[in-house]
Design a protein around this motif. Structure first.
Motif, PDB file in Angstrom:
ATOM      1  N   GLU A 119       0.813  -1.219   0.000  1.00 12.74           N
ATOM      2  CA  GLU A 119       0.000   0.000   0.000  1.00 12.74           C
ATOM      3  C   GLU A 119       0.844   1.266   0.000  1.00 12.74           C
ATOM      4  N   ASP A 120       1.986   1.256   0.705  1.00 13.24           N
ATOM      5  CA  ASP A 120       2.797   2.463   0.815  1.00 13.24           C
ATOM      6  C   ASP A 120       4.041   2.429  -0.083  1.00 13.24           C
ATOM      7  N   ALA A 121       4.138   1.431  -0.976  1.00  9.10           N
ATOM      8  CA  ALA A 121       5.319   1.298  -1.839  1.00  9.10           C
ATOM      9  C   ALA A 121       5.130   2.068  -3.142  1.00  9.10           C
ATOM     10  N   GLN A 122       6.255   2.441  -3.746  1.00  5.87           N
ATOM     11  CA  GLN A 122       6.209   3.093  -5.044  1.00  5.87           C
ATOM     12  C   GLN A 122       5.782   2.075  -6.110  1.00  5.87           C
ATOM     13  N   PRO A 123       4.978   2.495  -7.079  1.00  2.95           N
ATOM     14  CA  PRO A 123       4.553   1.558  -8.129  1.00  2.95           C
ATOM     15  C   PRO A 123       5.738   1.145  -9.006  1.00  2.95           C
ATOM     16  N   VAL A 124       5.642  -0.053  -9.567  1.00  4.96           N
ATOM     17  CA  VAL A 124       6.686  -0.624 -10.416  1.00  4.96           C
ATOM     18  C   VAL A 124       6.077  -0.937 -11.775  1.00  4.96           C
ATOM     19  N   LEU A 125       6.827  -0.685 -12.843  1.00  2.00           N
ATOM     20  CA  LEU A 125       6.379  -1.047 -14.188  1.00  2.00           C
ATOM     21  C   LEU A 125       6.853  -2.463 -14.498  1.00  2.00           C
ATOM     22  N   LEU A 126       5.893  -3.356 -14.772  1.00  2.00           N
ATOM     23  CA  LEU A 126       6.208  -4.729 -15.148  1.00  2.00           C
ATOM     24  C   LEU A 126       5.928  -4.910 -16.634  1.00  2.00           C
ATOM     25  N   VAL A 127       6.861  -5.538 -17.339  1.00  2.00           N
ATOM     26  CA  VAL A 127       6.731  -5.740 -18.783  1.00  2.00           C
ATOM     27  C   VAL A 127       6.857  -7.222 -19.094  1.00  2.00           C
ATOM     28  N   THR A 128       6.007  -7.715 -19.973  1.00  2.00           N
ATOM     29  CA  THR A 128       6.171  -9.085 -20.447  1.00  2.00           C
ATOM     30  C   THR A 128       5.628  -9.197 -21.865  1.00  2.00           C
ATOM     31  N   SER A 129       6.241 -10.093 -22.616  1.00  2.00           N
ATOM     32  CA  SER A 129       5.682 -10.492 -23.903  1.00  2.00           C
ATOM     33  C   SER A 129       5.110 -11.892 -23.725  1.00  2.00           C
ATOM     34  N   ASN A 130       4.425 -12.378 -24.743  1.00  2.00           N
ATOM     35  CA  ASN A 130       3.865 -13.732 -24.649  1.00  2.00           C
ATOM     36  C   ASN A 130       4.667 -14.714 -25.495  1.00  2.00           C
ATOM     37  N   MET A 131       5.943 -14.411 -25.723  1.00  2.00           N
ATOM     38  CA  MET A 131       6.821 -15.345 -26.431  1.00  2.00           C
ATOM     39  C   MET A 131       7.918 -15.820 -25.494  1.00  2.00           C
ATOM     40  N   GLY A 132       8.055 -17.146 -25.367  1.00  2.00           N
ATOM     41  CA  GLY A 132       9.094 -17.702 -24.504  1.00  2.00           C
ATOM     42  C   GLY A 132       8.999 -17.145 -23.095  1.00  2.00           C
ATOM     43  N   PRO A 133      10.138 -17.063 -22.391  1.00  2.00           N
ATOM     44  CA  PRO A 133      10.146 -16.467 -21.052  1.00  2.00           C
ATOM     45  C   PRO A 133      10.322 -14.955 -21.152  1.00  2.00           C
ATOM     46  N   SER A 134       9.289 -14.246 -21.607  1.00  2.00           N
ATOM     47  CA  SER A 134       9.311 -12.789 -21.791  1.00  2.00           C
ATOM     48  C   SER A 134      10.405 -12.365 -22.767  1.00  2.00           C
ATOM     49  N   TYR A 135      10.401 -12.974 -23.945  1.00  2.00           N
ATOM     50  CA  TYR A 135      11.374 -12.637 -24.993  1.00  2.00           C
ATOM     51  C   TYR A 135      11.295 -11.159 -25.358  1.00  2.00           C
ATOM     52  N   ILE A 136      12.470 -10.548 -25.599  1.00  2.00           N
ATOM     53  CA  ILE A 136      12.565  -9.152 -26.022  1.00  2.00           C
ATOM     54  C   ILE A 136      13.169  -9.124 -27.417  1.00  2.00           C
ATOM     55  N   PRO A 137      12.474  -8.604 -28.415  1.00  2.00           N
ATOM     56  CA  PRO A 137      13.020  -8.566 -29.772  1.00  2.00           C
ATOM     57  C   PRO A 137      14.205  -7.609 -29.887  1.00  2.00           C
ATOM     58  N   GLN A 138      15.011  -7.809 -30.921  1.00  2.00           N
ATOM     59  CA  GLN A 138      16.127  -6.918 -31.180  1.00  2.00           C
ATOM     60  C   GLN A 138      15.611  -5.499 -31.435  1.00  2.00           C
ATOM     61  N   GLY A 139      16.302  -4.521 -30.894  1.00  2.00           N
ATOM     62  CA  GLY A 139      15.937  -3.129 -31.093  1.00  2.00           C
ATOM     63  C   GLY A 139      15.065  -2.554 -30.000  1.00  2.00           C
ATOM     64  N   VAL A 140      14.507  -3.403 -29.128  1.00  2.00           N
ATOM     65  CA  VAL A 140      13.670  -2.920 -28.029  1.00  2.00           C
ATOM     66  C   VAL A 140      14.564  -2.549 -26.854  1.00  2.00           C
ATOM     67  N   LEU A 141      14.457  -1.302 -26.421  1.00  2.00           N
ATOM     68  CA  LEU A 141      15.207  -0.821 -25.265  1.00  2.00           C
ATOM     69  C   LEU A 141      14.214  -0.500 -24.148  1.00  2.00           C
ATOM     70  N   LEU A 142      14.430  -1.078 -22.987  1.00  2.00           N
ATOM     71  CA  LEU A 142      13.517  -0.861 -21.868  1.00  2.00           C
ATOM     72  C   LEU A 142      14.044   0.241 -20.957  1.00  2.00           C
ATOM     73  N   PRO A 143      13.161   1.060 -20.399  1.00  2.00           N
ATOM     74  CA  PRO A 143      13.621   2.048 -19.412  1.00  2.00           C
ATOM     75  C   PRO A 143      14.149   1.347 -18.173  1.00  2.00           C
ATOM     76  N   SER A 144      15.091   1.985 -17.506  1.00  2.00           N
ATOM     77  CA  SER A 144      15.703   1.361 -16.328  1.00  2.00           C
ATOM     78  C   SER A 144      14.714   1.198 -15.183  1.00  2.00           C
ATOM     79  N   THR A 145      13.589   1.892 -15.255  1.00  2.00           N
ATOM     80  CA  THR A 145      12.573   1.801 -14.200  1.00  2.00           C
ATOM     81  C   THR A 145      11.615   0.632 -14.395  1.00  2.00           C
ATOM     82  N   ALA A 146      11.743  -0.088 -15.515  1.00  2.00           N
ATOM     83  CA  ALA A 146      10.837  -1.207 -15.804  1.00  2.00           C
ATOM     84  C   ALA A 146      11.531  -2.533 -15.551  1.00  2.00           C
ATOM     85  N   ARG A 147      10.745  -3.545 -15.259  1.00  2.00           N
ATOM     86  CA  ARG A 147      11.262  -4.904 -15.044  1.00  2.00           C
ATOM     87  C   ARG A 147      10.682  -5.835 -16.090  1.00  2.00           C
ATOM     88  N   ASN A 148      11.558  -6.620 -16.723  1.00  2.00           N
ATOM     89  CA  ASN A 148      11.089  -7.678 -17.612  1.00  2.00           C
ATOM     90  C   ASN A 148      10.661  -8.838 -16.727  1.00  2.00           C
TER      91      ASN A 148
END
Length: 405
Positions: A147-176
């Motif tokens: 309740e009192d924690a800062q929100p976190v950005l969670l990212v996932t794709s539906n390929m493999g174990p959250s596969y990230i394609p070439q060219g995709v750069l994630l912000p440092s504040t997000a978690r794969n």
């Protein structure tokens, strides 16, 4: 033997894959010999890594072949409304409550996404813009662990174990998401068709006291429960530039941070040589069992590159199209939205997924020089022994430092 002079390379546009056959055609292919790298970082014989096709200067370009346009799962059929007729007082109360809930939801929707919803929507749009042709769906969630924690950005794709394609750069504040969970959770949720289901199941089992506040997704069949759900338009994303700049992380840094730290120490003038060594280790293996890929197209590309020459434009095109077709077939192995793979199905799916990453790694050599970070990411996702991979890179780094003393 003098390497052949470089020839002009004209990138070819990706073509849509042909209809998937009932089963992929696999050939045993020719035998490819290589000196396997042992788990201790040494070699059972003097290692002969894959040779760079020719001398590659800093002026080259690199990038993976563009796969066909992404496919979004079809939306489920709309549920039929119950037939009208006499109602009991209880059913009238339920109906009234349901009507109120829908009215409130409609009023919120007319006001547009909340602040958290806009955060999730923006990042989801950026992910699509960075890899518009990827055969996957995305989900981005604003998750509050307590309740009192800062929100976190969670990212996932539906390929493999959250596969990230070439060219995709994630912000440092997000978690794969599936790169940062327990092995049991990753195993249970890998291969789910609906990326929103991956996030809601993670929140329910791994952090039951947490709350998913808002979810943005490209999937059309998702349900986020009580969380705000924003559907992201691929058409809107296509009008956006791919995000770049400070604070953005390469996919290797996001999914395999320890390996990324080792790659970051490799001298620039050694990167191409090591990309060849990593490709050999991943595609041929370190146990002497022979190539991990056994289809004729992959073996032909691997053999040609191993001889220090470049495949022809026609060979690259045929290989790229075959890889796109196989990736579509692998995606079709996933269960319907809301369901998960059983253990046997997961083993089959991951075996196919790992072969797709080896094919992607070979395609990185289409335009030179290949990115060592992308080659290492594909090798790790393909199931290459991380200890052997790390020691290969560290030993090469040590050898380089010793030569300069």
């Amino acid at each position: 033997m003098t390497p052949p002079a470089p020839r002009a390379v004209t990138p070819l546009a990706a073509s849509a894959p042909a209809p998937a056959p009932s089963a992929p055609v696999v050939s045993s292919g020719p035998t490819v010999s290589a000196s396997p790298v042992s788990a201790t970082g040494g070699t059972s014989a003097p290692m002969t890594p894959m040779l760079p096709p020719y001398s590659m200067g800093a002026g080259g370009t690199h990038g993976a072949a563009t796969p066909p346009a992404a496919v979004t799962p079809a939306a489920p059929a709309q549920q039929a409304s119950p037939s009208t007729g006499a109602q009991t007082p209880g059913s009238t109360v339920v109906a009234a409550g349901e009507g109120t809930r829908r009215a409130v939801a409609g009023a919120k929707a007319s006001q547009g996404p909340s602040r958290e919803g806009k955060m999730a929507e923006q990042l989801c749009l950026e992910l699509v813009a960075a890899a518009p042709a990827a055969l996957l769906d995305w989900a981005v969630a604003v998750f509050r662990p307590s309740e009192d924690a800062q929100p976190v950005l969670l990212v996932t794709s539906n390929m493999g174990p959250s596969y990230i394609p070439q060219g995709v750069l994630l912000p440092s504040t997000a978690r794969n998401l599936l790169s940062s969970v327990s092995e049991g959770t990753r195993t249970a949720l890998t291969g789910a068709m609906d990326p929103v289901h991956i996030i809601t199941e993670y929140a329910r089992h791994d952090v039951p006291q947490g709350t998913v506040v808002a979810v943005a997704t490209t999937s059309t069949g998702s349900s986020a429960g009580a969380a705000e759900l924003i559907r992201v338009s691929r058409q809107a994303a296509l009008a956006m530039p791919a995000p770049v700049g400070a604070g953005r992380l390469h996919r290797l840094r996001v999914a395999w941070p320890d390996l990324a730290s080792v790659v970051a120490k490799v001298p620039a003038d050694r990167a191409v040589h090591l990309a060849g060594a990593v490709t050999s280790l991943a595609a041929v293996g370190s146990d002497g069992s022979g190539p991990a890929v056994r289809d004729e197209g992959s073996l032909k590309i691997l053999t040609t590159l191993g001889q220090g020459t470049m495949p022809s434009d026609a060979e690259w095109t045929a290989f790229r199209d075959a890889a796109a077709l196989a990736e579509g077939e692998t995606g079709a192995m996933r269960p319907p939205p809301g369901q998960l793979l059983d253990r046997l199905e997961l083993d089959r799916y991951m075996s196919r997924y790992q072969l797709e990453r080896i094919r992607e790694m070979l395609l990185l050599w289409r335009w030179l020089p290949p990115s060592l970070e992308d080659v290492a990411y594909c090798a790790a996702e393909a199931g290459t022994d991380i200890t052997a991979l790390t020691r290969l890179l560290e030993d090469a780094e040590f050898t380089r430092e010793a030569q300069t003393l």
